[in-house]
Design a protein around this motif. Structure first.
Motif, PDB file in Angstrom:
ATOM      1  N   TYR A 118       0.775  -1.245   0.045  1.00  0.00           N
ATOM      2  CA  TYR A 118       0.006   0.098   0.039  1.00  0.00           C
ATOM      3  C   TYR A 118       0.856   1.135   0.141  1.00  0.00           C
ATOM      4  CZ  TYR A 118      -4.342  -2.668   1.014  1.00  0.00           C
ATOM      5  OH  TYR A 118      -5.394  -3.088   0.813  1.00  0.00           O
ATOM      6  N   ALA A 119       1.925   1.028   0.874  1.00  0.00           N
ATOM      7  CA  ALA A 119       2.579   2.487   0.965  1.00  0.00           C
ATOM      8  C   ALA A 119       3.662   2.919  -0.108  1.00  0.00           C
ATOM      9  CB  ALA A 119       3.602   2.270   2.370  1.00  0.00           C
ATOM     10  N   LEU A 120       4.041   1.821  -0.698  1.00  0.00           N
ATOM     11  CA  LEU A 120       5.056   2.000  -2.030  1.00  0.00           C
ATOM     12  C   LEU A 120       4.421   1.855  -3.317  1.00  0.00           C
ATOM     13  CD1 LEU A 120       8.170   0.218  -0.419  1.00  0.00           C
ATOM     14  CD2 LEU A 120       7.677   2.663  -0.523  1.00  0.00           C
ATOM     15  N   ASN A 121       3.162   1.295  -3.512  1.00  0.00           N
ATOM     16  CA  ASN A 121       2.426   0.837  -4.663  1.00  0.00           C
ATOM     17  C   ASN A 121       3.209  -0.007  -5.599  1.00  0.00           C
ATOM     18  OD1 ASN A 121       0.207   0.899  -6.366  1.00  0.00           O
ATOM     19  ND2 ASN A 121       0.780   2.757  -7.333  1.00  0.00           N
ATOM     20  N   LEU A 122       3.894  -1.108  -4.592  1.00  0.00           N
ATOM     21  CA  LEU A 122       4.834  -2.128  -5.395  1.00  0.00           C
ATOM     22  C   LEU A 122       3.958  -3.362  -5.108  1.00  0.00           C
ATOM     23  CD1 LEU A 122       8.160  -0.729  -4.267  1.00  0.00           C
ATOM     24  CD2 LEU A 122       7.098  -0.611  -6.615  1.00  0.00           C
ATOM     25  N   PRO A 123       3.334  -4.172  -6.233  1.00  0.00           N
ATOM     26  CA  PRO A 123       2.993  -5.251  -5.621  1.00  0.00           C
ATOM     27  C   PRO A 123       3.948  -6.192  -5.534  1.00  0.00           C
ATOM     28  CG  PRO A 123       2.495  -4.689  -8.031  1.00  0.00           C
ATOM     29  CD  PRO A 123       3.187  -3.662  -7.333  1.00  0.00           C
ATOM     30  N   PHE A 124       3.874  -7.175  -4.610  1.00  0.00           N
ATOM     31  CA  PHE A 124       4.932  -8.337  -4.324  1.00  0.00           C
ATOM     32  C   PHE A 124       4.074  -9.458  -4.692  1.00  0.00           C
ATOM     33  CE2 PHE A 124       6.403  -5.148  -0.913  1.00  0.00           C
ATOM     34  CZ  PHE A 124       7.436  -4.866  -1.585  1.00  0.00           C
ATOM     35  N   HIS A 125       3.132  -9.418  -5.270  1.00  0.00           N
ATOM     36  CA  HIS A 125       2.341 -10.629  -5.820  1.00  0.00           C
ATOM     37  C   HIS A 125       2.202 -11.787  -4.669  1.00  0.00           C
ATOM     38  CE1 HIS A 125       2.970  -8.839  -9.683  1.00  0.00           C
ATOM     39  NE2 HIS A 125       4.411  -9.038  -9.292  1.00  0.00           N
ATOM     40  N   ILE A 126       1.942 -11.217  -3.493  1.00  0.00           N
ATOM     41  CA  ILE A 126       1.584 -12.292  -2.414  1.00  0.00           C
ATOM     42  C   ILE A 126       0.052 -12.347  -2.265  1.00  0.00           C
ATOM     43  CG2 ILE A 126       3.782 -11.960  -1.289  1.00  0.00           C
ATOM     44  CD1 ILE A 126       2.112 -10.189   0.550  1.00  0.00           C
ATOM     45  N   ASP A 127      -0.828 -11.897  -2.851  1.00  0.00           N
ATOM     46  CA  ASP A 127      -2.093 -11.537  -2.462  1.00  0.00           C
ATOM     47  C   ASP A 127      -2.814 -12.704  -2.993  1.00  0.00           C
ATOM     48  OD1 ASP A 127      -1.425  -9.246  -1.628  1.00  0.00           O
ATOM     49  OD2 ASP A 127      -2.004  -7.904  -3.464  1.00  0.00           O
ATOM     50  N   GLN A 128      -2.704 -13.243  -4.078  1.00  0.00           N
ATOM     51  CA  GLN A 128      -3.532 -14.378  -4.629  1.00  0.00           C
ATOM     52  C   GLN A 128      -2.723 -15.605  -4.930  1.00  0.00           C
ATOM     53  OE1 GLN A 128      -6.999 -13.110  -6.645  1.00  0.00           O
ATOM     54  NE2 GLN A 128      -6.006 -11.438  -7.677  1.00  0.00           N
ATOM     55  N   ILE A 129      -1.635 -15.890  -4.096  1.00  0.00           N
ATOM     56  CA  ILE A 129      -0.888 -17.105  -4.144  1.00  0.00           C
ATOM     57  C   ILE A 129      -1.675 -18.546  -3.705  1.00  0.00           C
ATOM     58  CG2 ILE A 129       1.072 -18.461  -3.094  1.00  0.00           C
ATOM     59  CD1 ILE A 129       2.480 -15.859  -2.703  1.00  0.00           C
ATOM     60  N   LEU A 130      -2.559 -18.404  -2.787  1.00  0.00           N
ATOM     61  CA  LEU A 130      -3.323 -19.551  -2.504  1.00  0.00           C
ATOM     62  C   LEU A 130      -4.530 -19.496  -3.250  1.00  0.00           C
ATOM     63  CD1 LEU A 130      -3.088 -19.407   1.358  1.00  0.00           C
ATOM     64  CD2 LEU A 130      -1.836 -20.591  -0.090  1.00  0.00           C
ATOM     65  N   PHE A 131      -5.448 -18.649  -3.325  1.00  0.00           N
ATOM     66  CA  PHE A 131      -6.721 -18.617  -4.090  1.00  0.00           C
ATOM     67  C   PHE A 131      -6.978 -17.279  -4.858  1.00  0.00           C
ATOM     68  CE2 PHE A 131      -7.343 -21.034  -0.313  1.00  0.00           C
ATOM     69  CZ  PHE A 131      -7.711 -22.264  -0.898  1.00  0.00           C
ATOM     70  N   ARG A 132      -7.458 -17.123  -6.013  1.00  0.00           N
ATOM     71  CA  ARG A 132      -7.501 -15.975  -6.736  1.00  0.00           C
ATOM     72  C   ARG A 132      -8.926 -15.587  -6.730  1.00  0.00           C
ATOM     73  NH1 ARG A 132      -3.516 -14.980 -10.010  1.00  0.00           N
ATOM     74  NH2 ARG A 132      -4.813 -13.514 -11.085  1.00  0.00           N
ATOM     75  N   GLU A 133      -9.173 -14.309  -6.452  1.00  0.00           N
ATOM     76  CA  GLU A 133     -10.282 -13.452  -6.184  1.00  0.00           C
ATOM     77  C   GLU A 133     -10.854 -12.809  -7.468  1.00  0.00           C
ATOM     78  OE1 GLU A 133     -12.410 -10.678  -2.847  1.00  0.00           O
ATOM     79  OE2 GLU A 133     -10.428 -10.362  -3.138  1.00  0.00           O
ATOM     80  N   GLY A 134     -12.166 -13.186  -7.777  1.00  0.00           N
ATOM     81  CA  GLY A 134     -12.633 -12.689  -9.120  1.00  0.00           C
ATOM     82  C   GLY A 134     -13.007 -11.002  -9.029  1.00  0.00           C
ATOM     83  N   PRO A 135     -13.132 -10.409 -10.132  1.00  0.00           N
ATOM     84  CA  PRO A 135     -13.585  -9.124 -10.163  1.00  0.00           C
ATOM     85  C   PRO A 135     -14.698  -8.839  -9.458  1.00  0.00           C
ATOM     86  CG  PRO A 135     -12.668  -9.857 -12.230  1.00  0.00           C
ATOM     87  CD  PRO A 135     -12.855 -11.067 -11.532  1.00  0.00           C
ATOM     88  N   GLY A 136     -15.000  -7.604  -9.065  1.00  0.00           N
ATOM     89  CA  GLY A 136     -16.369  -7.135  -8.621  1.00  0.00           C
ATOM     90  C   GLY A 136     -16.185  -7.567  -6.989  1.00  0.00           C
ATOM     91  N   ALA A 137     -15.383  -7.934  -6.316  1.00  0.00           N
ATOM     92  CA  ALA A 137     -15.582  -8.069  -4.801  1.00  0.00           C
ATOM     93  C   ALA A 137     -15.783  -6.787  -4.178  1.00  0.00           C
ATOM     94  CB  ALA A 137     -14.023  -8.864  -4.450  1.00  0.00           C
ATOM     95  N   VAL A 138     -16.487  -6.952  -3.063  1.00  0.00           N
ATOM     96  CA  VAL A 138     -17.217  -5.902  -2.250  1.00  0.00           C
ATOM     97  C   VAL A 138     -16.041  -5.414  -1.544  1.00  0.00           C
ATOM     98  CG1 VAL A 138     -18.777  -5.289  -0.304  1.00  0.00           C
ATOM     99  CG2 VAL A 138     -19.378  -7.098  -1.900  1.00  0.00           C
ATOM    100  N   GLY A 139     -15.912  -4.349  -1.540  1.00  0.00           N
ATOM    101  CA  GLY A 139     -14.884  -3.280  -0.909  1.00  0.00           C
ATOM    102  C   GLY A 139     -13.550  -3.751  -1.045  1.00  0.00           C
ATOM    103  N   THR A 140     -13.201  -4.083  -2.259  1.00  0.00           N
ATOM    104  CA  THR A 140     -11.732  -4.729  -2.604  1.00  0.00           C
ATOM    105  C   THR A 140     -11.241  -4.174  -3.690  1.00  0.00           C
ATOM    106  OG1 THR A 140     -12.590  -6.810  -1.407  1.00  0.00           O
ATOM    107  CG2 THR A 140     -10.651  -6.658  -2.676  1.00  0.00           C
ATOM    108  N   PRO A 141     -10.783  -3.187  -3.898  1.00  0.00           N
ATOM    109  CA  PRO A 141      -9.968  -2.444  -5.165  1.00  0.00           C
ATOM    110  C   PRO A 141      -8.953  -3.071  -5.478  1.00  0.00           C
ATOM    111  CG  PRO A 141      -9.736  -1.000  -3.300  1.00  0.00           C
ATOM    112  CD  PRO A 141     -10.353  -2.128  -2.577  1.00  0.00           C
ATOM    113  N   HIS A 142      -7.937  -3.871  -4.570  1.00  0.00           N
ATOM    114  CA  HIS A 142      -6.954  -4.860  -4.910  1.00  0.00           C
ATOM    115  C   HIS A 142      -7.366  -5.998  -4.442  1.00  0.00           C
ATOM    116  CE1 HIS A 142      -4.665  -0.822  -4.902  1.00  0.00           C
ATOM    117  NE2 HIS A 142      -5.115  -0.602  -3.823  1.00  0.00           N
ATOM    118  N   LEU A 143      -7.604  -6.840  -5.486  1.00  0.00           N
ATOM    119  CA  LEU A 143      -8.185  -8.187  -5.411  1.00  0.00           C
ATOM    120  C   LEU A 143      -7.146  -9.083  -4.529  1.00  0.00           C
ATOM    121  CD1 LEU A 143      -9.509  -8.813  -8.878  1.00  0.00           C
ATOM    122  CD2 LEU A 143     -10.744  -8.004  -6.758  1.00  0.00           C
ATOM    123  N   GLY A 144      -7.776  -9.829  -3.608  1.00  0.00           N
ATOM    124  CA  GLY A 144      -6.979 -10.802  -2.826  1.00  0.00           C
ATOM    125  C   GLY A 144      -6.105 -10.137  -1.808  1.00  0.00           C
TER     126      GLY A 144
END
Length: 610
Positions: A118-144
């Motif tokens: 969040y602070a550096l706006n640098l994705p480390f690709h750790i958000d969807q390692i286990l499961f992938r979240e589809g688009p349109g999730a409630v209150g989630t601009p950054h999936l997973g």
């Protein structure tokens, strides 16, 4: 105390007094809360991971309109619960503690990486390692990706778990501040869901915190605080004193007031009942009312606690006075027994001498004449009763000396086998009259350092007991050597002793049967135990009802390096290490008394006395 209404416990006296006693049951929950928090966290986070695996929306978000708990969040919760559980295990090994810190470090790393995303706006690709979240999730601009507030909480939680083993007290404030901050983030998110205000659980354009995420942060913060109560100050919160009562009441007000007032304000705004200015006034007035109410109730609780404490102090003072009076009565009783025993010895000695002289005059020294003369038999019976009374007085004297701690052993090198024989020999006639055949099994020689007269007293007491409770049945006496221990055993075939009474009978004035059935005051076995223990030995009984009893005396053997005959002519010597308090030898010196002196002079003047 009991209240008048319904007989239920009112806790404290007086009108308006709360039912909460100073000894709060919360004190027993400190060790349970961390384990319970870990268990709840594991169940909830595990259910969320199952929801992601099976795509069950209810498990992921509780409600379709709520934010989902991300897979990384659930995994971090499992690691935090494992760290807390491992820390709370009793007697944890070094590897267990290291594994606990490793799990805590993993929680902190996940929180730190997400915060840097969040602070550096640098994705480390750790958000969807286990499961992938589809688009349109409630209150989630950054999936997973978990909420930024959740990332901060995990960073603080992992650090706090690492500090659980810290010894320095300077980390106390830091530890407490981190855990309280986690609880505040969780409370704000829960409050947002209760009031329907999204800004309380979401920050700007970042992912919002899920409801069960916020609840688990509250649960884990409580568990971590209770895992180290001395470090976090929870001891005060759960203490039994006035401070603990005050803290518990005010902390409920602090956590409960925002929910109550916020709900009232939000509902009133939605209904258009008041404007923003009135909302502020309502918030201030409501806080003042709730805080003053809890302060008032807490003050009443403290007042009642002080009142009970004052009564407890008064009761303790009265109990101390009663205990002192009881001890004084016991001292007076012991003093009376001592004085009475000393005073009784003189008239008993005079009576015994008179009866013995009368017996000799009646029988002319011929035993056959004594057996056929009724008067002589009466005198003989009186002599037996006098002898019994003499033994009782001697026991009372021993009891008073033992109680005062003024008795000492007179140790000498003796043959214990001969001591036992000499103790049993005078009792053969009494045993024969009671129909008790004596079976004596004694080794030829058991050399050691003992008080011979006291050992004789122990054997006499045990054989007298066997005679009393096992009439018309054999009495077996043995003295054997087993290694460095001499063992004396006296067995009867009488009524036996119930198992629950085998230890009690060696106490003062204790008996296994009623005094109406068997004579005695319960002193002999107590005195015997004191004598045996003074020699460094032990005495026990093996018995069962109707099966007789076996009293076993075990005495440590002091090795004799000189022949027994050579030591008998030497003065009696104390045991080198014998500074223990022990029973003193009963002395046979006759006390000065006019009547006794006159009796002795009269008897000595009579030519009929040999």
């Amino acid at each position: 105390m009991m209240s008048k209404a319904g007989g239920r416990s009112s806790g404290l006296d007086g009108p308006g007094c709360p039912r909460e006693r100073p000894g709060s049951p919360l004190l027993g929950w400190i060790g349970i809360i961390p384990r319970a928090a870990s268990a709840v966290t594991v169940v909830t986070a595990g259910a969320v991971l199952v929801g992601w695996w099976l795509d069950v929306q209810t498990l992921k978000s509780v409600h379709p309109t709520f934010v989902t708990m991300k897979a990384n969040t659930a995994l971090a919760f499992l690691a935090a619960a494992a760290s807390l559980w491992l820390h709370c295990r009793a007697g944890s090994s070094l590897w267990t503690r290291r594994l606990s810190r490793a799990c805590a470090g993993g929680v902190a790393v996940v929180g730190l990486l997400t915060f840097l995303e969040y602070a550096l706006n640098l994705p480390f690709h750790i958000d969807q390692i286990l499961f992938r979240e589809g688009p349109g999730a409630v209150g989630t601009p950054h999936l997973g990706r978990m909420a930024i507030t959740a990332a901060i909480c995990f960073l603080l939680l992992g650090t706090a778990l690492c500090l659980l083993d810290a010894k320095a007290r300077r980390v106390r404030r830091l530890f407490f501040a981190m855990v309280v901050l986690i609880a505040l983030f969780g409370q704000l998110a829960v409050l947002g869901y209760v009031l329907g205000e999204g800004y309380l659980y979401g920050v700007g354009a970042t992912t919002a915190m899920a409801l069960h995420t916020a609840l688990l942060f509250l649960v884990l913060s409580a568990g971590v605080l209770c895992a180290r109560p001395e470090l976090s100050g929870v001891e005060l919160l759960m203490s039994a004193g006035a401070g603990g009562v005050m803290a518990r009441r005010l902390i409920l007000a602090a956590f409960g007031a925002p929910f109550v007032l916020g709900w009232v304000i939000v509902k009133g705004r939605k209904l258009g009942l008041y404007d923003s200015a009135f909302e502020s006034s309502l918030l201030v007035v409501g806080c003042v009312v709730l805080i003053v109410r809890h302060i008032w109730k807490s003050a009443a609780a403290l007042e009642c606690i002080d009142r009970d404490r004052g009564r407890a102090v008064e009761d303790r003072g009265r109990l101390a006075l009663r205990e002192e009076a009881a001890q004084a009565a016991v001292r007076e009783r012991d003093e009376f027994l001592s004085i009475a025993s000393h005073e009784l010895r003189t008239p008993i000695a005079a009576l015994q001498l008179t009866l013995q002289a009368l017996e000799r005059r009646l029988g002319g020294g011929e035993p056959a004449t004594v057996r056929h003369d009724p008067t002589a038999r009466a005198v003989e019976g009186s002599l037996r009763q006098v002898a019994r009374l003499t033994r009782l007085v001697d026991q009372l004297l021993d009891l008073s000396r033992i109680k005062a701690g003024r008795l000492e052993l007179e140790l000498e090198r003796v043959n214990l086998a001969e001591v036992v024989r000499q103790a049993v020999e005078p009792l053969r006639g009494v045993l024969a009259q009671a129909g008790c055949a004596l079976r004596l099994h004694v080794e030829r020689e058991i050399l050691g350092c003992w008080d011979a007269l006291r050992i004789e007293q122990v054997v006499t007491n045990l054989v007298s007991n066997a005679l009393k409770y096992g009439a018309n049945a054999p009495v077996e006496v043995s003295a054997l050597r087993r290694g460095d221990t001499a063992v004396i055993a006296v067995r009867d075939h009488g009524i036996g002793i119930a198992p629950e009474n085998t230890a009690r009978i060696f106490e003062r004035f204790e008996r296994a049967v009623s005094s109406r059935d068997y004579a005695g005051v319960g002193i002999g076995l107590f005195v015997a135990r004191q004598i045996v223990e003074a020699h460094g030995g032990s005495i026990r009984v093996e018995s069962a009802l109707g099966m007789g009893s076996t009293f076993v005396v075990e005495l440590p053997i002091e090795h004799v390096v000189e022949p027994l005959e050579a030591t008998r002519t030497r003065p009696e010597r104390k045991r080198p290490q014998a500074k223990r308090r022990a029973p003193e030898r009963t002395k046979s010196a006759v006390e000065d008394d006019g009547e006794l002196s006159a009796t002795l002079v009269d008897l000595l003047d009579k030519p009929s006395i040999p």
